[in-house]
Design a protein around this motif. Structure first.
Motif, short mmCIF file in Angstrom:
data_model
loop_
_atom_site.label_atom_id
_atom_site.label_comp_id
_atom_site.label_asym_id
_atom_site.label_seq_id
_atom_site.Cartn_x
_atom_site.Cartn_y
_atom_site.Cartn_z
N SER A 286 0.84 -1.19 0.00
CA SER A 286 0.00 0.00 0.00
C SER A 286 0.89 1.25 0.00
CB SER A 286 -0.90 0.00 1.22
OG SER A 286 -0.14 0.25 2.40
N PRO A 287 0.29 2.43 -0.22
CA PRO A 287 1.10 3.65 -0.18
C PRO A 287 1.69 3.97 1.19
CG PRO A 287 -0.96 4.02 -1.37
CD PRO A 287 -1.07 2.68 -0.70
N ARG A 288 1.09 3.45 2.26
CA ARG A 288 1.59 3.73 3.61
C ARG A 288 1.81 2.42 4.37
NH1 ARG A 288 -1.49 8.32 2.56
NH2 ARG A 288 -0.41 10.28 3.09
N PRO A 289 2.87 1.71 4.06
CA PRO A 289 3.16 0.46 4.78
C PRO A 289 3.61 0.75 6.20
CG PRO A 289 4.97 1.00 3.32
CD PRO A 289 3.89 2.02 3.05
N MET A 290 3.43 -0.21 7.09
CA MET A 290 3.77 0.02 8.49
C MET A 290 4.07 -1.31 9.16
SD MET A 290 4.07 2.68 10.44
CE MET A 290 3.06 3.84 9.50
N VAL A 291 4.94 -1.27 10.17
CA VAL A 291 5.20 -2.40 11.05
C VAL A 291 4.98 -1.92 12.48
CG1 VAL A 291 6.92 -3.98 11.99
CG2 VAL A 291 6.80 -3.59 9.53
N ARG A 292 4.14 -2.64 13.21
CA ARG A 292 3.90 -2.31 14.61
C ARG A 292 4.59 -3.36 15.47
NH1 ARG A 292 -1.92 -2.96 17.29
NH2 ARG A 292 -1.08 -5.06 17.53
N ALA A 293 5.60 -2.92 16.21
CA ALA A 293 6.34 -3.82 17.09
C ALA A 293 5.75 -3.77 18.49
CB ALA A 293 7.81 -3.42 17.13
N ALA A 294 5.40 -4.92 19.02
CA ALA A 294 4.90 -5.01 20.40
C ALA A 294 6.07 -5.23 21.34
CB ALA A 294 3.90 -6.16 20.53
N VAL A 295 6.14 -4.42 22.39
CA VAL A 295 7.26 -4.51 23.34
C VAL A 295 6.69 -4.66 24.75
CG1 VAL A 295 8.86 -3.20 21.90
CG2 VAL A 295 7.37 -1.98 23.46
N ALA A 296 7.32 -5.50 25.54
CA ALA A 296 6.81 -5.82 26.87
C ALA A 296 7.87 -5.59 27.93
CB ALA A 296 6.35 -7.27 26.92
N SER A 297 7.43 -5.09 29.08
CA SER A 297 8.27 -4.96 30.26
C SER A 297 7.36 -4.82 31.47
CB SER A 297 9.19 -3.75 30.16
OG SER A 297 9.89 -3.56 31.39
N PRO A 298 7.54 -5.65 32.50
CA PRO A 298 6.69 -5.53 33.68
C PRO A 298 6.98 -4.29 34.52
CG PRO A 298 8.41 -7.17 34.04
CD PRO A 298 8.50 -6.76 32.60
N ARG A 299 8.02 -3.55 34.18
CA ARG A 299 8.42 -2.39 34.98
C ARG A 299 7.69 -1.12 34.57
NH1 ARG A 299 14.64 -1.66 34.48
NH2 ARG A 299 14.09 0.09 35.84
#
Length: 534
Positions: A286-299
């Protein structure tokens, strides 16, 4: 502290009626919400191992993504690269063919893929179990079916219930102010059952008051967020995007896609104290590709139910948005993110999940006990040596409805969980079977409560709740001892934790059923909780 009696009467009426109007719906929301604190363990308990494809070492991640996009063009629209392997994650990569939406598609099949030892793509299609999502939907809607526009009708009703819930909290605190110090930790068991239930109701409500204030406010925001965001977009942001970062449009050839390992490294440089759990690729052609990275930290307090997010451009590798990453967002995000975290309990690790689990159950108890107090307050007492009074129809109906709705929801969820294994080989669509089982049990319990009356149905439905909870560990035990059943049992701590928790619930419900049966048989005869004499 002294408050005029006429003011107290006003707040008492407000507290009583807003609690009654919203109580049973909020009971279901709180009970299901407590279970959503352990969605992953529930998914692991219910996920059949036959659907699991082998994981891959991190060094083969780039090869998996390039092979997938070359051989499966449908994945270019959207796919998830799972960087952690659990029993509820069927493969290193997954995608669906078709448009998504807010509504849960019970029949949507999903593709799962990995690489074999020769680097060839192995893909299989399966109908994923949506048990945890459906319990979360029960939490969000109170089990009310139907839609209104693009949203579930139950979500709006829960938003209205959230407003009433907040009013009940404020009025309840005002009612307790005159005797707060004296009665805060008073729990007086004895013959006066109304006094005992009132003490328990007050202690639980005051002890968890900050939690309940946060939940009530966030429920309102979640229910009406489209309207709130629509107003902000029109009058505040105008032509500026609220959530999607402003990225220059442009078409990129697929061969220029950055390796997944490079995107992961970019996220780790931006958020070194977080662990990257998955990458969601969106609109690669698409004209606006994207990657969403999920990040975790209990702090940290994160904006998602379990993770924060970083948005990247998949072809340049640049980080384009960190507004959903703690301490990296703008002032508005820094205000909103803690509200999400405080509602979801997505901080503090496993300990905080157990705390929120206990708070969720305490909230369910708060509304259940509130209804019991309403019933007891309107009870007609028997005069000395007089005839038994006839309790009002409204009182008897409220008692039956409270028992049927609350215990029916608990029994329905328990039996729905075990149905995931019992019906695994017989149901054409296990997700549709979940809904059929839940509503069949819930509506049957409600009808049973009105037919039998609150006194008899109370102990009987508590017994059903005990049996439903006990069936969960017994099903796992049967899977270990009798593999011919076709059931399965995971040996992980998460799956065993589901069995152990259900066993505790079974013991509590069995104990409560015994007490309810004893009160029905030997308690005061002028109570709606006394079984009719033969």
């Amino acid at each position: 502290m002294k408050i005029r009696s006429d003011i107290l009467r006003v707040y008492q009426a407000l507290h009583t009626w807003v609690g009654i109007c919203a109580g049973m719906l909020l009971f279901i929301g709180f009970f299901a919400g407590a279970l959503t604190m352990f969605k992953q363990p529930l998914d692991r308990w219910i996920s059949a191992p036959v659907h699991t494809l082998p994981g891959l070492p991190a060094a083969q991640t780039d090869a998996l993504v390039s092979t997938l996009l070359a051989e499966r063009p449908a994945a270019r629209e959207e796919f998830v690269l799972h960087l952690q392997q659990h029993e509820n994650i069927a493969a290193p990569v997954s995608w669906s063919e078709g448009a998504g939406g807010r509504e849960i598609d019970l029949s949507a099949r999903r593709w799962y893929a990995t690489l074999d030892v020769h680097g060839q793509l192995i893909a299989q299609q399966a109908l994923p179990s949506l048990l945890a999502q459906l319990i979360d939907m029960l939490h969000r809607t109170g089990g009310v079916p139907g839609t209104l526009g693009d949203e579930y009708l139950g979500v709006y009703l829960m938003g209205v219930a959230g407003v009433l819930y907040f009013l009940a909290l404020v009025s309840g605190v005002i009612l307790l102010l005159p005797t707060l110090v004296k009665d805060f930790f008073a729990l007086r068991p004895g013959k006066n059952r109304k006094r005992f239930w009132l003490d328990a109701h007050n202690v639980v409500g005051i002890a968890s008051l900050p939690y309940h204030i946060v939940i009530s406010v966030t429920v309102i925001v979640f229910a009406f967020h489209d309207q709130l965001y629509g107003g902000l977009s029109r009058f505040v942001y105008r032509d500026q995007p609220m959530f999607t970062p402003r990225v220059a449009a442009g078409q990129y050839p697929l061969r220029e896609l950055r390796p997944a390992s490079e995107l992961i490294a970019a996220v780790q440089r931006e958020a070194p104290e977080f662990e990257v759990t998955e990458l969601l690729y969106m609109g690669l052609e698409s004209p606006r590709p994207m990657v969403r990275a999920a990040v975790a930290s209990p702090r940290y307090l994160v904006q998602g139910a379990e993770t924060g997010y970083v948005l990247l451009h998949p072809y340049t590798g640049k980080v384009v948005d960190t507004s959903m990453l703690p301490s990296k967002g703008d002032p508005w995000s820094d205000i909103v993110a803690p509200m999400f975290s405080l509602h979801f309990g997505s901080y503090g690790g496993s300990l905080m999940r157990w705390v929120y689990f206990a708070f969720g159950l305490s909230g369910a108890f708060l509304f259940y006990s509130g209804n019991l107090l309403w019933v007891e307050k309107r009870r007609k007492n028997q005069a000395r040596d007089g005839a038994l009074p006839q309790q009002k129809l409204a009182t008897r109906l409220m008692a039956a409805a409270t028992v049927g709705v609350c215990l029916g929801a608990v029994a329905g969820v328990s039996l729905t969980i075990v149905a995931g294994k019992w019906l695994s080989g017989a149901a054409a669509n296990i997700n549709a079977a979940y809904l059929a089982v839940y509503y069949a049990v819930f509506l049957s319990a409600l009808a049973w409560a009105f037919w039998r009356g609150a006194a008899r149905a109370g102990s009987e439905l508590l017994g059903l709740c005990a049996l439903g909870a006990l069936a969960i560990p017994l099903t796992s035990l049967a899977a270990w001892l009798m593999p011919s059943t076709g059931w399965w049992a995971h040996g992980s701590a998460a799956a065993l934790g589901v069995d152990a928790t259900a066993l505790v619930f079974a013991a509590v419900f069995a104990w409560a059923a015994r007490l309810a049966a004893r009160r029905a048989a030997h308690g005061p005869r002028d109570s709606v909780w006394a079984a009719p004499m033969p």
